[in-house]
Design a protein around this motif. Structure first.
Motif, PDB file in Angstrom:
ATOM      1  N   GLU A   1       0.364 -14.530  -8.423  1.00  0.00           N
ATOM      2  CA  GLU A   1      -0.175 -14.078  -9.716  1.00  0.00           C
ATOM      3  C   GLU A   1      -1.380 -14.910 -10.122  1.00  0.00           C
TER       4      GLU A   1
ATOM      5  N   SER B   1      -2.823  -8.311 -10.847  1.00  0.00           N
ATOM      6  CA  SER B   1      -1.527  -8.995 -10.934  1.00  0.00           C
ATOM      7  C   SER B   1      -0.377  -8.124 -10.434  1.00  0.00           C
TER       8      SER B   1
ATOM      9  N   CYS C   1       8.420 -12.028 -12.219  1.00  0.00           N
ATOM     10  CA  CYS C   1       7.557 -10.916 -12.640  1.00  0.00           C
ATOM     11  C   CYS C   1       8.023 -10.332 -13.978  1.00  0.00           C
TER      12      CYS C   1
ATOM     13  N   GLY D   1      11.658 -13.620  -7.187  1.00  0.00           N
ATOM     14  CA  GLY D   1      10.318 -13.135  -7.498  1.00  0.00           C
ATOM     15  C   GLY D   1      10.329 -12.069  -8.570  1.00  0.00           C
TER      16      GLY D   1
ATOM     17  N   PHE E   1       9.236  -2.920 -11.007  1.00  0.00           N
ATOM     18  CA  PHE E   1       9.197  -3.835  -9.851  1.00  0.00           C
ATOM     19  C   PHE E   1       9.802  -3.158  -8.619  1.00  0.00           C
TER      20      PHE E   1
ATOM     21  N   VAL F   1       1.192  -8.491  -6.985  1.00  0.00           N
ATOM     22  CA  VAL F   1       2.134  -9.569  -6.657  1.00  0.00           C
ATOM     23  C   VAL F   1       3.388  -8.992  -6.017  1.00  0.00           C
ATOM     24  N   VAL F   2       3.820  -7.832  -6.440  1.00  0.00           N
ATOM     25  CA  VAL F   2       5.017  -7.189  -5.881  1.00  0.00           C
ATOM     26  C   VAL F   2       4.800  -6.882  -4.402  1.00  0.00           C
TER      27      VAL F   2
ATOM     28  N   ALA G   1       5.650 -15.738  -6.102  1.00  0.00           N
ATOM     29  CA  ALA G   1       5.220 -14.869  -7.192  1.00  0.00           C
ATOM     30  C   ALA G   1       4.253 -15.590  -8.121  1.00  0.00           C
ATOM     31  N   GLN G   2       4.533 -16.838  -8.459  1.00  0.00           N
ATOM     32  CA  GLN G   2       3.670 -17.588  -9.376  1.00  0.00           C
ATOM     33  C   GLN G   2       2.299 -17.849  -8.761  1.00  0.00           C
TER      34      GLN G   2
ATOM     35  N   LEU H   1       4.968 -10.154  -2.509  1.00  0.00           N
ATOM     36  CA  LEU H   1       6.353 -10.620  -2.394  1.00  0.00           C
ATOM     37  C   LEU H   1       7.093  -9.857  -1.309  1.00  0.00           C
TER      38      LEU H   1
END
Length: 380
Positions: A194, A203, A293, A289, A304, A206-207, A190-191, A210
């Motif tokens: 992002e 951004s 977030c 994750g 999410f 990111v979901v 996740a980091q 993941l």
């Protein structure tokens, strides 16, 4: 004051033959004094001379003395003489046979000069060893498959107690370390996602990253590597120790099939537990994750989960779950095979355990690549 035992080597010419008669106590205490006598007689046999070693006057004999007598006889035979032992007791003969059986030459390879030729030799030797190893591993896989077929046709032959024990050891006891690794991997993905996607103002995706990466690849690979390092090594060490203790040979002597009693319970346990551990790793990685977030990207859990539901489908989940039992099978085969190949001493257990872990991870990566090509071809 204790007196030192006396020992000597008497020499007598008798009926055209030479008689060597060890006298007294031939033990480690007198071995140093006897060495010069042994050296003086070792090279005196030539042609077809008959040499008799008469042990009738020996008072005591230990391994050191037996080695001196055996070495004397060996050198006389090498010089061309015909050797004959006489008047040896049962215990003396047993000692002589034992030292003879352990008279193996020490084969030490001379040091090689580093260079292009050495590199080519190492590559060739490694390639040949890899070929033989994979060939033997394939044969072992076939043997296990045939045995598994016989066991599944008669479920009463399944050893349920070892099976449940190994399921607990492989699955339940591995949950803390697998969960920790999955949680941290979820945060890292996740980091990093992002950091890259924020450059494009995406951004929120990111979901998607993941969900797809964890369910299809990351969770199952992390789980398989952890199980290979934890369980595959344990299989190799346990079976290797049993090989060194001759427990496996004892089982064969009693008519017990080691594959059926030792390998099959471990194989079934890991095949059953790998999908469960993979599902557990999926959930924990997504939780990690999701928490990143929530706290770092201000994406609440409800959003999410809604975004995650839109970005993944059943195929993404099934890809990882289909791989799990096959990865477990490869780990069990590699661990059990290397364990049953253990020969030598304690060092061999460590060597085979290392080979088991390396082979397990290598087979998992190769199989994962094969699955990636297969799922891509069928559009899954």
């Amino acid at each position: 004051m204790e007196t030192k035992a006396q020992a000597a080597l008497e020499v007598e010419e008798k009926d055209g033959s030479r008689v060597l008669r060890p006298v007294g106590a031939w033990t480690v205490a007198t071995a140093g004094d006897l060495f010069s006598d042994i050296q003086s007689q070792s090279g005196k046999a030539g042609g077809k001379d008959t040499v008799v070693i008469d042990c009738g006057d020996l008072e005591s004999l230990d391994t050191a003395g037996a080695w001196l007598i055996y070495r004397l006889g060996r050198d006389l035979e090498a010089a061309g003489g015909s050797l004959d032992f006489q008047n040896t007791t049962t215990d003396q003969q047993a000692l002589l046979d034992e030292v003879a059986a352990n008279d193996a030459p020490c084969t030490i390879e001379p040091p090689r000069q580093a260079g292009h030729r050495t590199i080519v030799e190492d590559i060739g030797r490694g390639t040949v060893e890899l070929y033989h190893s994979m060939r033997s591993l394939t044969g072992f896989l076939g043997l296990v498959t045939v045995t598994l077929g016989h066991v599944l046709r008669k479920p009463s032959r399944i050893r349920w107690t070892p099976l449940v024990f190994h399921m607990e050891a492989i699955g339940v006891k591995a949950m803390p370390i697998v969960g920790l690794m999955a949680f941290l991997i979820g945060i890292v993905i996740a980091q990093q996602g992002e950091f890259q996607l924020s450059q494009f103002g995406a951004s929120l995706f990111v979901v998607n990253l993941l969900g797809i990466s964890i369910l299809r690849e990351i969770a199952i690979l992390i789980t398989a590597i952890m199980v290979a390092g934890r369980t595959g090594s344990a299989f190799a060490a346990e079976l290797g120790t049993m090989m060194l203790n001759e427990e496996v040979d004892a089982m064969r002597t009693f008519g017990i099939d080691p594959i059926e009693s030792l390998v099959i319970p471990r194989l079934l346990a890991i095949v059953i537990m790998m999908p469960l551990l993979t599902f557990y790793a999926d959930v924990i990685a997504l939780v990690g994750g999701g928490m990143f977030c929530w706290f770092a990207l201000d994406i609440p859990p409800a959003i999410f989960l809604d975004r995650l539901n839109d970005s993944i489908d059943l195929n993404n989940f099934m890809v990882g779950m289909i791989k799990a039992p096959f990865f477990g099978l490869m780990i069990a085969i590699a661990g059990c095979y290397e364990g049953l190949q253990t020969k030598g001493g304690a060092e061999a257990v460590g060597r085979q355990t290392t080979r088991a872990v390396v082979e397990s991870i290598f087979l998992v990566i190769v199989l994962d690549a094969a699955f990636a090509i297969f799922f891509s071809a069928i559009g899954m």
